[in-house]
Motif scaffolding. Structure first.
Motif, short mmCIF file in Angstrom:
data_model
loop_
_atom_site.label_atom_id
_atom_site.label_comp_id
_atom_site.label_asym_id
_atom_site.label_seq_id
_atom_site.Cartn_x
_atom_site.Cartn_y
_atom_site.Cartn_z
N ASN A 99 15.02 -6.40 -29.69
CA ASN A 99 14.06 -6.81 -30.70
C ASN A 99 12.75 -7.10 -29.99
O ASN A 99 12.70 -7.98 -29.13
CB ASN A 99 14.54 -8.05 -31.44
CG ASN A 99 15.80 -7.78 -32.22
OD1 ASN A 99 15.86 -6.86 -33.02
ND2 ASN A 99 16.82 -8.57 -31.97
N THR A 101 8.62 -7.88 -30.52
CA THR A 101 7.53 -8.24 -31.42
C THR A 101 6.28 -8.49 -30.59
O THR A 101 6.32 -9.27 -29.64
CB THR A 101 7.87 -9.51 -32.22
OG1 THR A 101 9.07 -9.28 -32.96
CG2 THR A 101 6.74 -9.88 -33.18
N ASN A 124 14.53 -2.72 -32.72
CA ASN A 124 13.62 -3.17 -33.77
C ASN A 124 12.30 -3.51 -33.11
O ASN A 124 12.25 -4.40 -32.25
CB ASN A 124 14.18 -4.40 -34.49
CG ASN A 124 15.45 -4.07 -35.24
OD1 ASN A 124 15.47 -3.18 -36.08
ND2 ASN A 124 16.52 -4.78 -34.92
N THR A 126 8.18 -4.39 -33.77
CA THR A 126 7.14 -4.78 -34.73
C THR A 126 5.87 -5.10 -33.97
O THR A 126 5.89 -5.92 -33.04
CB THR A 126 7.58 -6.02 -35.54
OG1 THR A 126 8.80 -5.72 -36.22
CG2 THR A 126 6.51 -6.41 -36.55
N THR A 127 4.76 -4.44 -34.33
CA THR A 127 3.46 -4.76 -33.76
C THR A 127 2.54 -5.19 -34.89
O THR A 127 2.46 -4.53 -35.93
CB THR A 127 2.84 -3.57 -33.01
OG1 THR A 127 2.61 -2.50 -33.92
CG2 THR A 127 3.76 -3.09 -31.90
N THR A 128 1.84 -6.31 -34.71
CA THR A 128 0.99 -6.84 -35.77
C THR A 128 -0.50 -6.70 -35.46
O THR A 128 -1.33 -7.02 -36.30
CB THR A 128 1.29 -8.33 -36.04
OG1 THR A 128 1.01 -9.08 -34.85
CG2 THR A 128 2.74 -8.52 -36.45
N GLY A 134 3.77 1.07 -32.00
CA GLY A 134 5.17 0.69 -31.85
C GLY A 134 5.74 1.25 -30.56
O GLY A 134 6.23 0.53 -29.70
N ASN A 149 13.97 0.96 -35.78
CA ASN A 149 13.14 0.47 -36.86
C ASN A 149 11.80 0.08 -36.25
O ASN A 149 11.75 -0.83 -35.42
CB ASN A 149 13.76 -0.76 -37.53
CG ASN A 149 15.05 -0.41 -38.24
OD1 ASN A 149 15.11 0.55 -38.98
ND2 ASN A 149 16.08 -1.19 -37.98
N THR A 151 7.80 -0.93 -37.05
CA THR A 151 6.79 -1.35 -38.01
C THR A 151 5.52 -1.69 -37.24
O THR A 151 5.57 -2.45 -36.26
CB THR A 151 7.26 -2.59 -38.81
OG1 THR A 151 8.48 -2.26 -39.48
CG2 THR A 151 6.21 -3.01 -39.82
N SER A 152 4.39 -1.15 -37.70
CA SER A 152 3.13 -1.38 -37.00
C SER A 152 1.99 -1.48 -38.00
O SER A 152 1.97 -0.76 -39.00
CB SER A 152 2.86 -0.23 -36.03
OG SER A 152 1.61 -0.39 -35.40
N THR A 156 2.96 3.81 -35.63
CA THR A 156 4.31 3.56 -35.14
C THR A 156 4.60 4.26 -33.82
O THR A 156 5.17 3.68 -32.91
CB THR A 156 5.36 3.97 -36.19
OG1 THR A 156 5.17 5.35 -36.51
CG2 THR A 156 5.25 3.13 -37.43
N THR A 176 1.55 -0.29 -41.85
CA THR A 176 0.99 -1.05 -42.96
C THR A 176 -0.48 -0.73 -43.23
O THR A 176 -0.97 -1.01 -44.31
CB THR A 176 1.16 -2.56 -42.72
OG1 THR A 176 0.56 -2.90 -41.47
CG2 THR A 176 2.64 -2.92 -42.70
#
Length: 181
Positions: A99, A101, A124, A126-128, A134, A149, A151-152, A156, A176
């Motif tokens: 995981n 992040t 998994n 996730t990049t914010t 990703g 999975n 999410t970016s 991605t 997003t």
């Protein structure tokens, strides 16, 4: 819970051979504010079951590692730039069940540079950040990237330079604000 806190290059293992580094299990955390969470060179090295909270540049780095495994780790990056996981000139790596992040504006979940013959599966990511990826692939070939999975906020997966014979199978990609690939 055991906490390992260091402000610089946290845990460095040059030339490790046939070793399992860190099998802490639940409740153990490696924290750092600069440099690397874990930096490894060598062959047949496993990093598993770690919780890394890094405010610096990189969570786990495999530099010129052959036949390495990175599995079942939780990595949180809170710096402005860097990589949750970075493989540089790595060969025959297996990256599973992690995981990752990243919260920095230009932080990437995973980066592969000049790496080959590796499997990236069931992670998994996730990049914010406003311009992070990703997975970033640079001059890396013969990769199998499957069942992740990603999410970016930005993109991605980014592929650049000569990156050939890579397989992308059954990944779930969510962007997003910008690009999927």
């Amino acid at each position: 819970a055991l906490e390992i806190e260091n402000p610089g290059y946290e845990l460095i293992y040059p030339g490790a051979i046939d070793q399992t580094l860190y099998s802490f299990g639940d409740g153990y955390t490696i924290e750092g504010t600069g440099g690397y969470g874990i930096y490894v060179t060598g062959e047949n090295v496993t990093v598993q079951n770690c919780n890394l909270e890094v405010g610096g540049n990189n969570g786990i780095v495999y530099d010129s590692v052959s036949d390495g495994t990175i599995t079942n780790n939780d990595i949180t990056m809170n710096g402005g730039a860097g990589y949750g996981m970075h493989l540089a000139s790595a060969l025959n790596s297996v990256i599973t069940d992690n995981n990752i992040t990243t919260n920095g504006s230009n932080a990437f979940g995973m980066s592969l540079s000049s790496s080959s013959n590796s499997v990236i599966k069931d992670n998994n990511i996730t990049t914010t950040g406003s311009s992070g990826y990703g997975i970033f692939i640079h001059s890396s070939s013969n990769l199998t990237i499957t069942e992740n999975n990603i999410t970016s906020n930005y993109s991605t997966i980014k592929i650049e330079d000569i990156s050939e014979n890579n397989a992308f199978l059954n990944n779930r990609l969510t962007s997003t604000t910008s690009y999927l690939i």
